[in-house]
Motif scaffolding. Structure first.
Motif, short mmCIF file in Angstrom:
data_model
loop_
_atom_site.label_atom_id
_atom_site.label_comp_id
_atom_site.label_asym_id
_atom_site.label_seq_id
_atom_site.Cartn_x
_atom_site.Cartn_y
_atom_site.Cartn_z
N ALA A 103 1.07 -1.29 0.01
CA ALA A 103 0.04 0.02 0.05
C ALA A 103 0.83 1.19 0.13
O ALA A 103 0.55 2.10 -0.58
CB ALA A 103 -1.04 -0.03 1.13
N ALA A 104 2.07 1.25 0.86
CA ALA A 104 2.99 2.38 0.87
C ALA A 104 3.39 2.43 -0.51
O ALA A 104 3.60 3.79 -0.88
CB ALA A 104 4.02 2.26 2.02
N CYS A 105 3.79 1.58 -1.11
CA CYS A 105 4.52 1.67 -2.43
C CYS A 105 3.45 2.23 -3.49
O CYS A 105 3.99 3.03 -4.39
CB CYS A 105 4.98 0.28 -2.88
SG CYS A 105 5.91 0.08 -4.30
N ASN A 106 2.29 1.82 -3.53
CA ASN A 106 1.51 2.26 -4.34
C ASN A 106 1.37 3.84 -4.27
O ASN A 106 1.00 4.55 -5.23
CB ASN A 106 0.08 1.67 -4.21
CG ASN A 106 0.02 0.14 -4.70
OD1 ASN A 106 0.88 -0.21 -5.16
ND2 ASN A 106 -0.86 -0.71 -4.00
N THR A 107 0.90 4.03 -2.82
CA THR A 107 0.91 5.71 -2.59
C THR A 107 2.14 6.39 -3.30
O THR A 107 2.08 7.63 -3.75
CB THR A 107 0.97 5.95 -1.20
OG1 THR A 107 -0.42 5.27 -0.88
CG2 THR A 107 0.54 7.61 -0.93
N SER A 108 3.17 5.81 -2.78
CA SER A 108 4.55 6.58 -3.16
C SER A 108 4.51 6.65 -4.75
O SER A 108 5.01 7.56 -5.60
CB SER A 108 5.60 6.00 -3.04
OG SER A 108 5.84 5.98 -1.35
N LYS A 109 3.99 5.65 -5.62
CA LYS A 109 4.03 5.57 -6.94
C LYS A 109 3.21 6.68 -7.54
O LYS A 109 3.57 7.34 -8.40
CB LYS A 109 3.60 4.20 -7.42
CG LYS A 109 3.27 4.05 -8.96
CD LYS A 109 3.07 2.67 -9.30
CE LYS A 109 2.96 2.52 -10.88
NZ LYS A 109 2.72 1.15 -11.43
N LEU A 110 1.93 6.85 -7.02
CA LEU A 110 1.09 7.91 -7.11
C LEU A 110 1.53 9.23 -7.09
O LEU A 110 1.45 10.08 -8.06
CB LEU A 110 -0.23 7.85 -6.47
CG LEU A 110 -1.12 6.58 -6.81
CD1 LEU A 110 -2.17 6.59 -5.85
CD2 LEU A 110 -1.57 6.59 -8.22
N ASN A 111 2.24 9.47 -6.09
CA ASN A 111 2.89 10.62 -5.61
C ASN A 111 4.03 10.88 -6.83
O ASN A 111 4.39 12.07 -7.27
CB ASN A 111 3.67 10.64 -4.12
CG ASN A 111 2.40 10.87 -3.28
OD1 ASN A 111 1.33 11.42 -3.53
ND2 ASN A 111 2.88 10.45 -2.27
N ASN A 114 2.33 12.03 -10.10
CA ASN A 114 1.80 13.24 -10.04
C ASN A 114 3.07 14.27 -10.18
O ASN A 114 2.91 15.45 -10.80
CB ASN A 114 1.00 13.33 -8.84
CG ASN A 114 0.29 14.77 -8.69
OD1 ASN A 114 -0.53 15.09 -9.55
ND2 ASN A 114 0.70 15.41 -7.57
N TYR A 136 9.57 7.13 -3.70
CA TYR A 136 9.05 5.61 -4.34
C TYR A 136 9.99 4.53 -4.30
O TYR A 136 9.74 3.49 -4.11
CB TYR A 136 8.90 6.15 -5.84
CG TYR A 136 8.02 5.16 -6.75
CD1 TYR A 136 7.21 3.98 -6.18
CD2 TYR A 136 8.55 4.88 -8.02
CE1 TYR A 136 6.68 3.15 -6.83
CE2 TYR A 136 7.93 3.90 -8.82
CZ TYR A 136 6.99 3.17 -8.28
OH TYR A 136 6.47 1.80 -9.12
#
Length: 381
Positions: A103-111, A114, A136
């Motif tokens: 989950a943390a990796c998915n959030t970092s990927k979105l950031n 962006n 990321y």
């Protein structure tokens, strides 16, 4: 009566004496060669081609035993189960860590994605983009670390299920369910007994003779296995291995013969004897009746010059048929030796040599001349 008297005289002509011909005649045979078959046996121990000790990789209590003694198992089959409650909890914990890291990796990927768009529109600078990139990469590393920990926990959990590394037969089961075991505990032994290896040792002298006569173990014939009950195993084996080092304590060399075991008759840990046949097409064979033994040494009377006999020591093969000896030293082709009446002879005694055929003829003649009273008197002596 004639047959009985001839038999009596013939028996007197062996180790107990000879008929009284009155002319000092003794039968003499010339040494020749003939084919002779013999065999030599060596004590042996039997082992499976693969005897594997089964030990756990973790400590814990045995909760289940899935096999019985003597059962045939396949490679990879589960044999034991060790208490795994703690290890299952560890797997679930590691799985949760993987989910969190994912989950943390998915959030970092979105950031990161962006930030790339904002950087392209010149909304943020290089520092902000690099910070998003680093975050990321850090999240991906943490995810990989969590996945590795999960894999390690699953592998440790798999150690709770002790499996057979090879196909074979289960040995004894010394430990029961509920026993606390560790990595040094031997749970059982699995033996591959489809083919058996039989270990035996030969003396240094025998090995040297074998090496001189042929090409080492390749020159050995097919061998037989004598079982513990004295019977001969149905299948022949072949010697396939020989140690290159002589045991200084025993002066022997270890060899291994391989035997098929389709009926599973042979068991690992058994004992027996390897029987090696030997055939000699030019052996010197003499009757045991013409050999005298003194202090474990064997002698014959050979005929020398001027018809005088010589008390000659001979060497014989250790194996014999109970009737004849195979002479290995002391006699050569062309020598002459006395075949009957040796107990009446002394060294350097002069005799009148006759053929064995003439000797038997004279026995028959003397038997015909004996009266019933002579036979009775002879039998009393």
């Amino acid at each position: 009566m004639l047959a009985a008297s001839a038999l009596l005289l013939a028996s007197c002509g062996g180790g107990g004496g000879r008929p009284t011909f009155g002319d000092n005649e003794y039968p003499v045979e010339t040494v020749g060669t003939k084919s002779a078959a013999s065999q030599v046996s060596y004590p042996a121990s039997i082992k499976g081609v693969q005897d594997v000790q089964i030990c756990p990789k973790i400590s814990g209590f045995i909760t289940k035993i899935y096999v019985k003694e003597g059962q045939t198992v396949s490679a990879g089959q589960t044999l034991f189960e060790i208490d795994n409650v703690t290890y299952q909890a560890t797997v679930r914990q590691m799985q949760a860590s993987v989910n969190t890291a994912q989950a943390a990796c998915n959030t970092s990927k979105l950031n990161y994605e962006n930030s790339q768009k904002l950087f392209e529109n010149k909304v943020i600078g290089d520092f902000e983009l690099q910070s998003a990139t680093n975050a990321y990469e850090s999240a991906k590393a943490q995810l990989a670390q969590a996945q590795a920990a999960l894999a390690s926990a699953k592998e440790t959990l798999s150690f709770c299920y002790v499996k057979s590394p090879a196909a074979g037969v289960v040995g004894t089961l010394p430990l029961k369910a509920g026993t606390l075991v560790n990595t040094s505990s031997v749970l059982t032994t699995v033996s591959n007994i489809s083919t058996m290896e039989v270990y035996f040792s030969m003396s240094e002298k025998d090995v040297l003779a074998m090496s001189k006569d042929g090409n080492g173990i390749s020159a050995l014939p097919a061998v037989k296995l004598q079982l513990a009950d004295g019977t001969i195993y149905d299948h022949e084996g072949n010697v396939t291995k020989m140690s290159g080092v002589i045991d200084q304590a025993t002066g022997t060399v270890q060899l291994i013969a391989v035997f098929p075991n389709p009926q599973k008759l042979l068991k690992s840990g058994g004992s027996g004897a390897i029987v090696i046949p030997h055939s000699n097409s030019s052996a010197i064979v003499i009757p045991q009746a013409c050999v005298s033994e003194v202090q474990n040494k064997k002698f014959v009377y050979t005929l020398g010059k001027d018809n005088k006999v010589q008390y000659t020591e001979i060497q014989v093969a250790p194996q014999n048929d109970g009737v004849n000896y195979v002479v290995t030293d002391g006699l050569k082709v062309g020598d002459k030796y006395v075949t009957n009446g040796i107990t009446k002879l002394t060294d350097q005694m002069e005799i009148v040599p006759i053929t064995p055929e003439r000797y038997q003829q004279k026995i028959q003649e003397q038997a015909k001349a004996m009266s019933a009273g002579d036979i009775v008197n002879a039998m009393k002596k």
